[in-house]
Design a protein around this motif. Structure first.
Motif, PDB file in Angstrom:
ATOM      1  N   LEU A  64      -8.870  -3.660   3.501  1.00  0.00           N
ATOM      2  CA  LEU A  64      -7.992  -3.413   2.352  1.00  0.00           C
ATOM      3  C   LEU A  64      -7.494  -4.709   1.700  1.00  0.00           C
ATOM      4  O   LEU A  64      -6.678  -4.642   0.777  1.00  0.00           O
ATOM      5  N   PRO A  67      -9.592  -5.186  -3.574  1.00  0.00           N
ATOM      6  CA  PRO A  67     -10.170  -3.930  -4.061  1.00  0.00           C
ATOM      7  C   PRO A  67     -11.639  -3.798  -3.644  1.00  0.00           C
ATOM      8  O   PRO A  67     -12.315  -4.809  -3.401  1.00  0.00           O
ATOM      9  N   THR A 397       2.007   8.332   1.064  1.00  0.00           N
ATOM     10  CA  THR A 397       1.757   7.042   0.426  1.00  0.00           C
ATOM     11  C   THR A 397       2.053   5.923   1.416  1.00  0.00           C
ATOM     12  O   THR A 397       2.556   6.168   2.513  1.00  0.00           O
ATOM     13  N   MET A 463      -0.115   4.008  -4.029  1.00  0.00           N
ATOM     14  CA  MET A 463      -1.277   3.836  -3.138  1.00  0.00           C
ATOM     15  C   MET A 463      -1.187   4.821  -1.975  1.00  0.00           C
ATOM     16  O   MET A 463      -0.235   4.806  -1.207  1.00  0.00           O
ATOM     17  N   THR A 467      -6.532   5.531   2.787  1.00  0.00           N
ATOM     18  CA  THR A 467      -7.541   5.363   1.743  1.00  0.00           C
ATOM     19  C   THR A 467      -8.360   4.143   2.112  1.00  0.00           C
ATOM     20  O   THR A 467      -7.817   3.126   2.516  1.00  0.00           O
ATOM     21  N   ARG A 469     -10.664   2.478   0.276  1.00  0.00           N
ATOM     22  CA  ARG A 469     -10.911   1.497  -0.777  1.00  0.00           C
ATOM     23  C   ARG A 469     -10.073   1.881  -1.991  1.00  0.00           C
ATOM     24  O   ARG A 469      -9.575   2.998  -2.091  1.00  0.00           O
ATOM     25  N   TYR A 470      -9.884   0.893  -2.859  1.00  0.00           N
ATOM     26  CA  TYR A 470      -9.133   1.201  -4.074  1.00  0.00           C
ATOM     27  C   TYR A 470      -9.718   0.374  -5.213  1.00  0.00           C
ATOM     28  O   TYR A 470     -10.371  -0.655  -4.988  1.00  0.00           O
ATOM     29  N   ASP A 471      -9.488   0.859  -6.444  1.00  0.00           N
ATOM     30  CA  ASP A 471     -10.033   0.160  -7.611  1.00  0.00           C
ATOM     31  C   ASP A 471      -9.198  -1.064  -7.930  1.00  0.00           C
ATOM     32  O   ASP A 471      -8.044  -1.165  -7.544  1.00  0.00           O
ATOM     33  N   LEU A 474      -4.922  -1.800 -10.334  1.00  0.00           N
ATOM     34  CA  LEU A 474      -3.896  -0.767 -10.197  1.00  0.00           C
ATOM     35  C   LEU A 474      -2.542  -1.389  -9.881  1.00  0.00           C
ATOM     36  O   LEU A 474      -1.569  -0.669  -9.660  1.00  0.00           O
ATOM     37  N   TRP A 476      -2.080  -3.215  -7.203  1.00  0.00           N
ATOM     38  CA  TRP A 476      -1.916  -3.229  -5.740  1.00  0.00           C
ATOM     39  C   TRP A 476      -2.527  -4.474  -5.106  1.00  0.00           C
ATOM     40  O   TRP A 476      -2.327  -4.711  -3.909  1.00  0.00           O
ATOM     41  N   ASN A 480      -1.584  -6.206  -1.412  1.00  0.00           N
ATOM     42  CA  ASN A 480      -2.493  -5.963  -0.285  1.00  0.00           C
ATOM     43  C   ASN A 480      -2.978  -7.258   0.347  1.00  0.00           C
ATOM     44  O   ASN A 480      -3.134  -7.347   1.567  1.00  0.00           O
TER      45      ASN A 480
END
Ligand code: HEM
Ligand SMILES: [Cu+2]
Length: 649
Positions: A64, A67, A397, A463, A467, A469-471, A474, A476, A480
């Protein structure tokens, strides 16, 4: 049971029914039923679990760090967070508290051992076997790493493997593994309850017991009543998956929410099972390093008991988003707010203990103070969760992940590290290095806050937890990154701790501790470091709370502390005598044998295999039978010729 005749016929008994006599050497660790050695084994297992669970956390954080992470796959990520959570709760947190308590509760109440020494060893080996079982799911080809999250919600976990939402046998390993661990913790809970209620030294009334002992008593009751609930739930999950019982399958009229109720009716008391020992540990450390008695002892004890009771009435705050009725939700919101009261009371008691004390900022004290600060942050975000509309936003979250790490890491872990710096000198007779200790503390505190504080922000920014993965873009990304850096600082800090233990204790660089290195208040500081097998040559007679302190100090007319001339640890007679005539129960191999029987039984359940079943039943019954008929004690050579050995348990 064992009488004179037992002693006389001893040499002719079959080998299998002779109890081992050796108390030194590697093999003696497998047969020991000394509560102190079992405590050391529990803590070692927990520390190992902390390292493994920590490595899993580092992998999570690597994935994490930015992204679109590619370190692990989605499926592997599920396994990582499930095993991380399961490991930290069941293989690190619970055994750690049980381990520290195993070592110190009997000594703190002036007893020579726990009430059921062999059962104590059995409990440890069951936990160890459960750990091996859970982690064996990672052996290539087994395809069974638990992957349904640490609370294993249905219908995700209970759908049969053929039609399952989850690939592999993860939920089978998870449910059977947790049932095993439950057996282990239940036995230790029973042992603590009987020991604390029945084996206290003369004069050690309940309200003179150290707070740590009190908290472990509450924890033991919580464990005793909570484990059956999850055991039932796990059996139902396992039956749904394997035998089509459909308890939680909505398509067949089953109710997945019922599982959530059962899980959290266990799960919330479990949270207190994890945190009350931490509260107990700091309640020992703070008075010693403030040179003041604990402020409001009775209030601290009763608020601990109150938390124990109220803890049963708040479980549905984990289910605010599931569509329970407004009445139900309001009731649980109120009860959750209520439980903050005894918790807050404790915090004020700790602060008042330190207030105007002659504070010594040792590493143990720093960790205890760190505990108060971090636990307070976690408690406050917990109260936010009790407000239903805000919880509806925060649930699932990273805000929640931030919250429970402040409570569990900032609470339990910081207290445990404080406990190590405080008590390891007693256990091994050597002081830990204070300079490394300070590095350990500050890196831990900084790393911890870097890792977990930003999780509040990314959580509020939306967030989701779990999860993989994330785009980009955003909002974040930076947080992270910081979290991952923080996690590695925690890793470094842990290495500093291990280095400290190895250098100070293994290589004996640490100063010799002596009986009472901290000017302590409670009975464990009156005996040698490390204590003899029988703890006290003479069972102490207790006249006051903080018994040892009153042997060393009195107050002058203006209430100032005055040392008593004959006081102090060196006046304590414990290690001068040699404990002749004290008979401790003999070691036994059968707790280990019996626990080992559970391992094949576990595989039998997962694989529906009669071969494994036969093996497991055989080993289990053999262990059980031999345990039942082996003599209560192996007569020592001198007693064979002369005196009758006293059966000790
Ligand atoms: C060593 C430092 C630690 C780090 C860096 C860390 C990190 C994390 C992260 C990032 C997650 C969220 C994973 C996700 O939702 O996708 C997580 C989950 C969790 N952690 Fe930790 N953690 C640490 C220590 C601990 C400790 C000491 C405990 C408990 C005593 C703990 C208990 C849990 C639990 C129960 C979960 C939930 C797992 C689930 O969602 O099923 N962690 N941890
Ligand atoms: Cu809860």
């Amino acid at each position: 049971m064992t009488t004179v005749s037992g002693a006389v016929t001893a040499p002719r008994r079959a080998l299998l029914l002779r109890r081992p006599t050796k108390t030194t050497g590697a093999f003696s660790w497998l047969t020991t039923i000394d509560h102190k050695r079992i405590g050391i084994m529990y803590c070692s297992l927990s520390l190992l679990s902390f390292l493994v669970g920590g490595l899993e956390a580092l992998l999570i954080r690597l994935q994490l760090a930015g992204p679109n992470g590619t370190v692990v796959s989605a499926a592997q990520y599920n396994e990582l967070f499930t095993m991380h959570g399961t490991t930290m709760v069941f293989l690190m947190g619970m055994p750690m508290a049980v381990g520290i308590a195993n070592y110190f509760v009997p000594i703190m109440i002036g007893a020579r051992d726990v009430a059921f020494p062999r059962l104590n060893a059995f409990g440890f080996y069951v936990v160890a076997v459960g750990a091996i079982f859970l982690y064996s799911s990672w052996i290539p080809g087994i395809n069974g790493v638990p992957n349904g999250g640490w609370f294993g919600y249905t219908p995700l976990t209970d759908t049969p493997i053929s039609a399952g939402f989850l690939p592999g046998r993860g939920p089978d390993f998870w449910s059977i593994g947790l049932i095993m661990l439950g057996i282990g913790s239940t036995t230790s809970a029973i042992n603590f309850i009987v020991t604390i209620l029945n084996l206290r030294a003369p004069g050690m009334t309940l309200m003179r017991m150290p707070v740590f002992v009190w908290m472990m008593l509450v924890v033991a009751f919580l464990t005793l009543f909570a484990m059956p609930i999850i055991t039932v739930a796990l059996i139902m999950v396992f039956f749904d998956r394997n035998y089509g019982t459909l308890f939680f399958q909505p398509a067949a009229g089953g109710d997945p929410l019922l599982y959530q109720h059962l899980f959290w009716l266990f799960g919330h008391p479990e949270v207190y099972i994890l945190i009350l020992p931490g509260m107990g540990i700091v309640s020992e450390i703070l008075p010693v390093f403030s040179r003041k008695p604990l402020f409001g002892y009775a209030v601290v004890v009763f608020s601990g008991i109150a938390i124990g009771f109220l803890g049963w009435g708040v479980w549905a705050h984990h289910m605010f988003a599931t569509g329970l009725s407004p009445v139900a939700i309001s009731a649980f919101a109120v009860s959750t707010m209520l439980i903050a009261v005894p918790t807050g009371v404790k915090i004020f008691n700790w602060l008042s203990t330190v207030w105007r004390g002659a504070v010594r900022l040792t590493t143990a004290m720093l960790f205890a103070l760190g505990f108060i600060a971090m636990f307070t942050i976690g408690g406050l975000s917990g109260v936010l969760h009790s407000v239903v509309p805000s919880d509806t936003q925060q649930t699932d979250t990273y805000f929640v992940v931030a919250h429970f790490h402040y409570v569990l890491f900032g609470g339990l872990m910081l207290a445990v590290f404080g406990g190590f710096y405080y008590w390891l000198p007693k256990v091994f007779g050597r002081m830990l290095d204070e300079r490394l200790g300070k590095w350990n503390f500050w890196t831990m505190l900084i790393g911890f806050n870097l890792t977990f504080f930003p999780m509040h922000f990314v959580g509020l920014y939306g967030m989701p937890r779990r999860t993989y993965r994330y785009d980009e873009g955003l909002g974040w990304d930076v947080w992270n990154q910081i979290e991952t850096v923080g996690a590695f600082i925690i890793g470094v800090s842990t290495l500093i701790f291990l280095a400290n233990v190895i250098v100070s204790i293994k290589f004996k660089r640490g100063a010799v501790a002596g009986n009472d290195p901290w000017d302590g208040r409670t009975l464990e500081w009156t005996t040698a470091s490390p204590p003899p097998a029988y703890n006290f040559a003479d069972v102490p007679e207790v006249e006051a709370r903080d018994e040892f302190w009153h042997h060393k100090y009195t107050e002058d007319d203006e209430g100032r502390l005055m040392p008593l001339p004959s006081g102090g640890a060196d006046a304590a007679p414990a290690e001068e005598k040699h404990g002749h005539g004290i008979h401790m129960p003999s070691p036994s191999i059968y707790p280990l044998v019996m626990a080992l029987g559970l391992l094949p039984l576990g595989y039998a359940a997962v694989y529906h295999s009669f071969a494994w079943l036969g093996l497991g039943v055989l080993v289990l019954l053999f262990g059980m039978y031999a345990w039942a008929i082996e003599p209560a004690t192996e007569p020592e050579p001198e007693t064979v010729t002369g005196r009758t050995p006293e059966p000790v348990h």
